[in-house]
Scaffold this motif. Structure first.
Motif, PDB file in Angstrom:
ATOM      1  N   LEU A 105       5.195  -6.958  11.145  1.00  0.00           N
ATOM      2  CA  LEU A 105       5.729  -7.584   9.942  1.00  0.00           C
ATOM      3  C   LEU A 105       5.417  -6.667   8.769  1.00  0.00           C
ATOM      4  CD1 LEU A 105       7.019 -10.149   8.678  1.00  0.00           C
ATOM      5  CD2 LEU A 105       4.688 -11.010   8.376  1.00  0.00           C
ATOM      6  N   VAL A 106       6.400  -6.433   7.914  1.00  0.00           N
ATOM      7  CA  VAL A 106       6.196  -5.643   6.696  1.00  0.00           C
ATOM      8  C   VAL A 106       6.486  -6.538   5.507  1.00  0.00           C
ATOM      9  CG1 VAL A 106       6.834  -3.600   5.375  1.00  0.00           C
ATOM     10  CG2 VAL A 106       7.001  -3.552   7.863  1.00  0.00           C
ATOM     11  N   VAL A 107       5.488  -6.698   4.638  1.00  0.00           N
ATOM     12  CA  VAL A 107       5.650  -7.443   3.392  1.00  0.00           C
ATOM     13  C   VAL A 107       5.648  -6.422   2.273  1.00  0.00           C
ATOM     14  CG1 VAL A 107       4.713  -9.230   1.888  1.00  0.00           C
ATOM     15  CG2 VAL A 107       4.481  -9.437   4.385  1.00  0.00           C
ATOM     16  N   THR A 108       6.669  -6.454   1.436  1.00  0.00           N
ATOM     17  CA  THR A 108       6.820  -5.496   0.351  1.00  0.00           C
ATOM     18  C   THR A 108       6.871  -6.253  -0.972  1.00  0.00           C
ATOM     19  OG1 THR A 108       8.101  -4.034   1.783  1.00  0.00           O
ATOM     20  CG2 THR A 108       8.281  -3.662  -0.591  1.00  0.00           C
ATOM     21  N   SER A 109       6.057  -5.833  -1.922  1.00  0.00           N
ATOM     22  CA  SER A 109       6.132  -6.430  -3.261  1.00  0.00           C
ATOM     23  C   SER A 109       6.568  -5.341  -4.237  1.00  0.00           C
ATOM     24  CB  SER A 109       4.788  -7.033  -3.678  1.00  0.00           C
ATOM     25  OG  SER A 109       3.813  -6.025  -3.785  1.00  0.00           O
ATOM     26  N   LYS A 110       7.571  -5.659  -5.013  1.00  0.00           N
ATOM     27  CA  LYS A 110       8.089  -4.709  -5.999  1.00  0.00           C
ATOM     28  C   LYS A 110       7.279  -4.837  -7.278  1.00  0.00           C
ATOM     29  CE  LYS A 110      12.697  -5.019  -4.127  1.00  0.00           C
ATOM     30  NZ  LYS A 110      14.078  -5.412  -4.362  1.00  0.00           N
ATOM     31  N   LEU A 111       6.953  -3.698  -7.873  1.00  0.00           N
ATOM     32  CA  LEU A 111       6.238  -3.689  -9.127  1.00  0.00           C
ATOM     33  C   LEU A 111       7.234  -3.675 -10.269  1.00  0.00           C
ATOM     34  CD1 LEU A 111       3.568  -1.008  -8.199  1.00  0.00           C
ATOM     35  CD2 LEU A 111       3.399  -3.495  -7.976  1.00  0.00           C
ATOM     36  N   SER A 112       6.888  -4.317 -11.364  1.00  0.00           N
ATOM     37  CA  SER A 112       7.827  -4.336 -12.494  1.00  0.00           C
ATOM     38  C   SER A 112       7.640  -3.131 -13.375  1.00  0.00           C
ATOM     39  CB  SER A 112       7.637  -5.599 -13.312  1.00  0.00           C
ATOM     40  OG  SER A 112       6.286  -5.824 -13.613  1.00  0.00           O
TER      41      SER A 112
END
Length: 112
Positions: A105-112
């Motif tokens: 599983l890959v969880v990706t969070s985008k930075l603002s």
């Protein structure tokens, strides 16, 4: 709330990724603003080329098999029940080092 049938998602092969399918569980296509999640299924000898995500953090969680993760900070051999965090801009590549399929599983969070 959005219920997602993972087994019904189409598998895609991202650019510079080989012998694997990625099932995009969460993405902008369902209205996600700052995160993504994918299920990866990597065949024996599957791999990715070196790449980085300048504006995102990633967490890889190994569900089955073994993965070798190489980054510009080092490398680690990961197995079921282990995870690795990839920092924004960190060059990384991963390899299936199991005899069979590796699932993660890959969880990706985008930075603002």
């Amino acid at each position: 709330m959005k219920v997602i049938a993972i087994d019904e998602l189409p598998g895609v092969v991202p650019d510079d990724h080989y012998n694997l399918l990625s099932y995009r569980i969460v993405s902008a296509s369902i209205g996600a603003k700052a995160m993504g999640a994918s299920l990866g299924r990597m065949e024996p000898n599957g791999r990715t080329g070196p790449h980085a995500h300048e504006n995102a953090e990633q967490l890889f969680i190994i569900l089955k098999g073994e993965m070798l993760m190489k980054t510009d900070r080092g490398e680690a051999r990961l197995k079921k029940g282990q995870a690795v965090f990839i920092y924004p801009g960190e060059v990384h590549e991963n390899y299936n080092v199991a005899e069979g399929e590796t699932e993660y599983l890959v969880v990706t969070s985008k930075l603002s």
